[in-house]
Write an enzyme that holds these catalytic residues in place. Structure first.
Site, PDB file in Angstrom:
ATOM      1  N   GLU A 137       0.863  -1.177   0.000  1.00 48.71           N
ATOM      2  CA  GLU A 137       0.000   0.000   0.000  1.00 48.71           C
ATOM      3  C   GLU A 137       0.898   1.225   0.000  1.00 48.71           C
ATOM      4  O   GLU A 137       1.664   1.451   0.937  1.00 48.71           O
ATOM      5  CB  GLU A 137      -0.927   0.002   1.223  1.00 48.71           C
ATOM      6  CG  GLU A 137      -1.966   1.109   1.186  1.00 48.71           C
ATOM      7  CD  GLU A 137      -2.977   0.983   2.311  1.00 48.71           C
ATOM      8  OE1 GLU A 137      -4.159   0.762   2.013  1.00 48.71           O
ATOM      9  OE2 GLU A 137      -2.569   1.093   3.481  1.00 48.71           O
ATOM     10  N   ALA A 139      -0.116   4.678  -0.881  1.00 50.53           N
ATOM     11  CA  ALA A 139      -0.717   5.899  -0.355  1.00 50.53           C
ATOM     12  C   ALA A 139      -0.672   5.875   1.163  1.00 50.53           C
ATOM     13  O   ALA A 139      -0.869   4.825   1.794  1.00 50.53           O
ATOM     14  CB  ALA A 139      -2.159   6.036  -0.830  1.00 50.53           C
ATOM     15  N   ASN A 336       3.606   9.809   7.897  1.00 45.74           N
ATOM     16  CA  ASN A 336       4.367   8.727   7.289  1.00 45.74           C
ATOM     17  C   ASN A 336       3.539   7.449   7.300  1.00 45.74           C
ATOM     18  O   ASN A 336       2.558   7.343   8.040  1.00 45.74           O
ATOM     19  CB  ASN A 336       5.681   8.499   8.064  1.00 45.74           C
ATOM     20  CG  ASN A 336       6.603   9.699   7.988  1.00 45.74           C
ATOM     21  OD1 ASN A 336       6.916  10.166   6.909  1.00 45.74           O
ATOM     22  ND2 ASN A 336       7.014  10.180   9.153  1.00 45.74           N
ATOM     23  N   LYS A 337       3.944   6.477   6.489  1.00 44.27           N
ATOM     24  CA  LYS A 337       3.169   5.251   6.405  1.00 44.27           C
ATOM     25  C   LYS A 337       3.207   4.474   7.722  1.00 44.27           C
ATOM     26  O   LYS A 337       2.209   3.918   8.148  1.00 44.27           O
ATOM     27  CB  LYS A 337       3.721   4.377   5.272  1.00 44.27           C
ATOM     28  CG  LYS A 337       2.811   3.222   4.905  1.00 44.27           C
ATOM     29  CD  LYS A 337       1.469   3.715   4.396  1.00 44.27           C
ATOM     30  CE  LYS A 337       0.481   2.595   4.150  1.00 44.27           C
ATOM     31  NZ  LYS A 337      -0.874   3.082   3.925  1.00 44.27           N
ATOM     32  N   VAL A 338       4.375   4.427   8.372  1.00 37.23           N
ATOM     33  CA  VAL A 338       4.490   3.768   9.664  1.00 37.23           C
ATOM     34  C   VAL A 338       4.710   4.842  10.715  1.00 37.23           C
ATOM     35  O   VAL A 338       5.674   5.588  10.643  1.00 37.23           O
ATOM     36  CB  VAL A 338       5.649   2.748   9.688  1.00 37.23           C
ATOM     37  CG1 VAL A 338       5.749   2.097  11.069  1.00 37.23           C
ATOM     38  CG2 VAL A 338       5.466   1.706   8.610  1.00 37.23           C
TER      39      VAL A 338
END
Length: 342
Positions: A137, A139, A336-338
């Site tokens: 993923e 986005a 951020n993604k994480v």
């Protein structure tokens, strides 16, 4: 974000097909437990809200949401014998969630992980890992990782003995695929986008099993569109915060097409419009659509599994609204993604 919204039907098919055979693993692990403790943050926490209502309404077990700071900041020790701790994380790498699951295990809980990260620290820590099949993923706003988490939570509920028909879950991917098409063709979509593009914020409300979807939609509006969005149970909304609903603050109301919370959602839409404000519906069938200023269709699924589809029109609405506002929904500022928290 739009591409990944479109990938959800296949991601759900893979996830449901892979996890339904794991129901017995959950059931065996849960023997001797009486309560479920969900550990999560962000969108995963909204999936946990769905899990709480599903487990309590259909599996007859008390379910609660953990406060990770009790483990990571206060470092308190609790007696968690008889508890099934379920940690939910898209990446499986958020240190706070991994640490809290380890803490729960050390306090006597049995442990389950729900994550898209096979081989992640969270998956390795848990006794049973339910790995979702969302694929990569890109986005930042979660779409397919969120809906596959909901599917994994539904499988968890089945493993705990929910009194529902698992074939409803098997139908969900096809229904999500249909819903993507009808939402994008709905005349209400551009109307709702234009209305929301002209206001500073909105109230997003649902109740019961749909409540997590309302919270997730509010989160998406905030992170991808930079609008103020207050996610509330409609019961809490009517205890005072409804005062903020006016001609500049519309209400978005989320409901399954059946279930005991639908009449209250319809009544809230009528109250909002009676106060001179706009009410926008997602789901809720013809009853909610008729009570709202405009509405997007919901899934043709029973209430217990409806959240897998209910969030999809909201995702499409948010993606369109972000672009209308000149915001890149793939990379919201400051995110951020994480996300690492302590």
């Amino acid at each position: 974000m739009r591409a990944e919204i479109g990938e959800q039907p296949d991601a759900l098919r893979r996830t449901i097909g892979g996890l339904l055979p794991r129901m017995s693993d959950v059931g065996l692990l849960a023997r001797g437990t009486r309560q479920v403790l969900f550990i999560a943050r962000g969108s995963s926490d909204n999936a946990a809200v769905y899990g709480r209502y599903l487990v309590e309404s259909h599996a007859g077990r008390l379910a609660t949401l953990a406060a990770p700071s009790i483990a990571t900041t206060y470092r308190s020790r609790l007696d968690l014998s008889g508890v099934l701790a379920v940690a939910i994380s898209q990446s499986g790498k958020t240190e706070e969630i991994v640490e809290t699951l380890d803490w729960a295990k050390d306090c006597g809980a049995r442990t389950v992980a729900i994550t898209n990260g096979a081989g992640s620290p969270l998956a390795e820590s848990a006794e049973v890992a339910l790995i979702t099949e969302a694929g990569d993923e890109l986005a930042v706003p979660a779409t397919k990782t969120y809906t596959t988490q909901l599917a994994a939570v539904a499988v968890l509920g089945l493993g705990l003995g929910t009194d529902v028909d698992r074939d409803d879950l098997r139908r969900a991917p096809d229904e999500v695929e249909r819903l993507i098409g009808v939402t994008e063709a709905a005349g209400a979509l551009p109307e709702m986008v234009e209305e929301l593009a002209g206001v500073p914020g909105a109230v997003v409300s649902g109740r019961g099993i749909a409540f997590g979807s309302a919270l997730e939609l509010a989160l998406k509006i905030k992170e991808a569109c930079y609008l103020h969005a207050m996610g509330l149970s409609y019961a809490d909304l009517q205890h005072g915060p409804i005062a903020v609903v006016d001609e500049r603050t519309p209400a978005l109301l989320v409901a399954a097409g059946d279930g005991p919370t639908l009449p209250g959602t319809v009544a809230l839409a009528e109250r909002v419009r009676g106060a001179g404000a706009r009410a926008f519906g997602i789901g809720g069938g013809p009853g909610l659509a008729g009570a709202c200023s405009a509405a997007l269709p919901g899934p043709d699924l029973p209430e217990w599994v409806a959240p897998l589809g209910l969030i999809v029109p909201g995702q499409i609405l948010v993606e369109n609204l972000a672009r209308r506002l000149g915001v890149d929904p793939d990379v919201p500022r400051g995110l951020n993604k994480v996300t690492q928290t302590s």
